[in-house]
Design an enzyme around this catalytic site. Sequence first.
Site, PDB file in Angstrom:
ATOM      1  N   CYS A  90      25.895  39.675   5.745  1.00 35.23           N
ATOM      2  CA  CYS A  90      27.016  39.090   5.661  1.00 35.23           C
ATOM      3  C   CYS A  90      27.776  38.754   4.949  1.00 35.23           C
ATOM      4  CB  CYS A  90      25.661  37.848   5.726  1.00 35.23           C
ATOM      5  SG  CYS A  90      27.236  36.000   6.409  1.00 35.23           S
ATOM      6  N   ASP A 146      28.856  24.810  19.115  1.00 28.77           N
ATOM      7  CA  ASP A 146      27.573  25.111  19.300  1.00 28.77           C
ATOM      8  C   ASP A 146      26.310  25.293  18.930  1.00 28.77           C
ATOM      9  OD1 ASP A 146      28.151  27.814  18.658  1.00 28.77           O
ATOM     10  OD2 ASP A 146      28.302  28.645  20.369  1.00 28.77           O
ATOM     11  N   CYS A 184      23.620  35.551  11.711  1.00 28.06           N
ATOM     12  CA  CYS A 184      23.025  34.794  11.169  1.00 28.06           C
ATOM     13  C   CYS A 184      21.838  34.140  12.128  1.00 28.06           C
ATOM     14  CB  CYS A 184      24.186  33.616  10.793  1.00 28.06           C
ATOM     15  SG  CYS A 184      23.502  31.926   9.541  1.00 28.06           S
ATOM     16  N   GLU A 220      33.204  29.912  29.253  1.00 22.07           N
ATOM     17  CA  GLU A 220      32.183  29.093  28.623  1.00 22.07           C
ATOM     18  C   GLU A 220      31.657  28.630  29.482  1.00 22.07           C
ATOM     19  OE1 GLU A 220      32.208  28.628  26.021  1.00 22.07           O
ATOM     20  OE2 GLU A 220      33.362  30.078  24.728  1.00 22.07           O
ATOM     21  N   TYR A 240      21.238  26.394  36.332  1.00 13.99           N
ATOM     22  CA  TYR A 240      21.733  25.076  36.021  1.00 13.99           C
ATOM     23  C   TYR A 240      22.832  24.861  37.010  1.00 13.99           C
ATOM     24  CZ  TYR A 240      18.973  25.390  31.768  1.00 13.99           C
ATOM     25  OH  TYR A 240      17.435  25.041  31.277  1.00 13.99           O
ATOM     26  N   TYR A 296      31.873  19.891  23.182  1.00 16.26           N
ATOM     27  CA  TYR A 296      31.757  21.157  23.513  1.00 16.26           C
ATOM     28  C   TYR A 296      32.387  22.074  23.743  1.00 16.26           C
ATOM     29  CZ  TYR A 296      30.916  26.234  22.382  1.00 16.26           C
ATOM     30  OH  TYR A 296      30.635  27.759  22.870  1.00 16.26           O
TER      31      TYR A 296
HETATM   32 FE1  SF4 Z   1      23.573  33.378   7.366  1.00 17.57          FE
HETATM   33 FE2  SF4 Z   1      25.452  34.881   6.350  1.00 17.57          FE
HETATM   34 FE3  SF4 Z   1      24.691  32.178   5.271  1.00 17.57          FE
HETATM   35 FE4  SF4 Z   1      23.152  34.492   5.360  1.00 17.57          FE
HETATM   36  S1  SF4 Z   1      24.375  34.456   4.268  1.00 17.57           S
HETATM   37  S2  SF4 Z   1      22.422  32.572   5.972  1.00 17.57           S
HETATM   38  S3  SF4 Z   1      23.628  35.451   7.264  1.00 17.57           S
HETATM   39  S4  SF4 Z   1      25.256  32.401   6.346  1.00 17.57           S
END
Ligand code: SF4
Length: 382
Positions: free
Chosen positions: A218, A156, A208, A55, A100, A138
């Site tokens: 998705c 994140d 995504c 992490e 960093y 985070y």
């Molecule tokens: Fe993201 Fe899935 Fe929504 Fe498309 S459907 S914007 S990939 S969460």
Amino acid sequence: MKGELQAKDQVSQNSVSARLLAWYTTQARILPWRVLPGERLRGVRPVPYRVWLSEIMLQQTTVPVVIAYYKAFLEKWPNLSALASATEEEVLQAWSGLGYYTRARNLLKAAGCLQEKYQALFPEEPEQLQKLPGIGPYTAAAIAAIAFDKAVPVVDGNIARIVSRLFCITTPFPAAHKIAVQRMGELTPEEAPGDFVQAMMDLGAALCTPQKPKCPLCPLQEICLAFQNASPSRGPEFFPQKKRPPAKPQRSGILFLAERSDGAVLLRKRPPQGILASMIELPGTEWVPEEASLSGNLDEAEEIPTLLMQVPLQGVWKEITTPTRPLRHIFTHFRLSLRIWHGQFSELTPAPSGHWWCPQEALEKEALPSVMRKALTYRQLA
Ligand code: SF4
């Protein structure tokens, strides 16, 4: 208000976690610090030291770059006690090129602190984890969720993007971060929260994505409001909304690349405070705001004598960059442009005080930050 109710109704914890965890069971990325869902079922548990190390390395750095560094670190320091007994120089050397560098120094400080105060064990609660050097909200939440299965919201950049799309959050980031944390808190299940968080991370990396999300593949498409309500001007890519950050200030400076006939390069150590503290560098001028730079204030006739007063060794120097094509590098808080002067010296030339000649084959092992490694590539222009 109506839209808000609809969003909460449609994007509920059950609807998201069941779909996502099923997807993760078959699609989880194989990462060297990760315990896969199948391994968990067989009773394997994540090692907090490894989760923490990964992490910290992943802050500001991509997974493919981190993997090689992570493996090398683990080989050198397989557990917390081993790392706690390393020197700062050794850790900076192993971190060299990852950028960093405060992360590396804090890593060592935190290892010492855990060794002394916690008998080399990690605390499990985010509030306690956050008291360790280099661990912010985070990272504390990510370690608590992944290493200890705590149902805490982890947000994140990838997860913020997914959540803002799932709920069509129109408030621009960073102000929307609080909303994303709240929504993620509502979505995170008590059962397997560590897998859930890692599944969100993988979804952000694989499907995504910031541009051209692969919505047809998705597992959340049926409940994702950005996908369901998409119009030509407001599809998933419309989210997250971001406030434009102010332009980074510009600094500039000059590097002196002194090279011996046997290929050795003149180096020195940076001061223990400030940017790139205690890292190794080529000698050079201060990095000053552009308007105060040498070339900003002087014409060429004045610039060269003034510059030559600052060289680390007397000799023949020539510029290998050009005023319009300097080496450019971007730091978190400013942009840097460096002009590079090259000087060739004999094998017998002694190094000035505070400097040393580093043989060509030893350069790899020096704790040189990326900007200095970039500068060394300019030798081919000499
Ligand atoms: Fe993201 Fe899935 Fe929504 Fe498309 S459907 S914007 S990939 S969460």
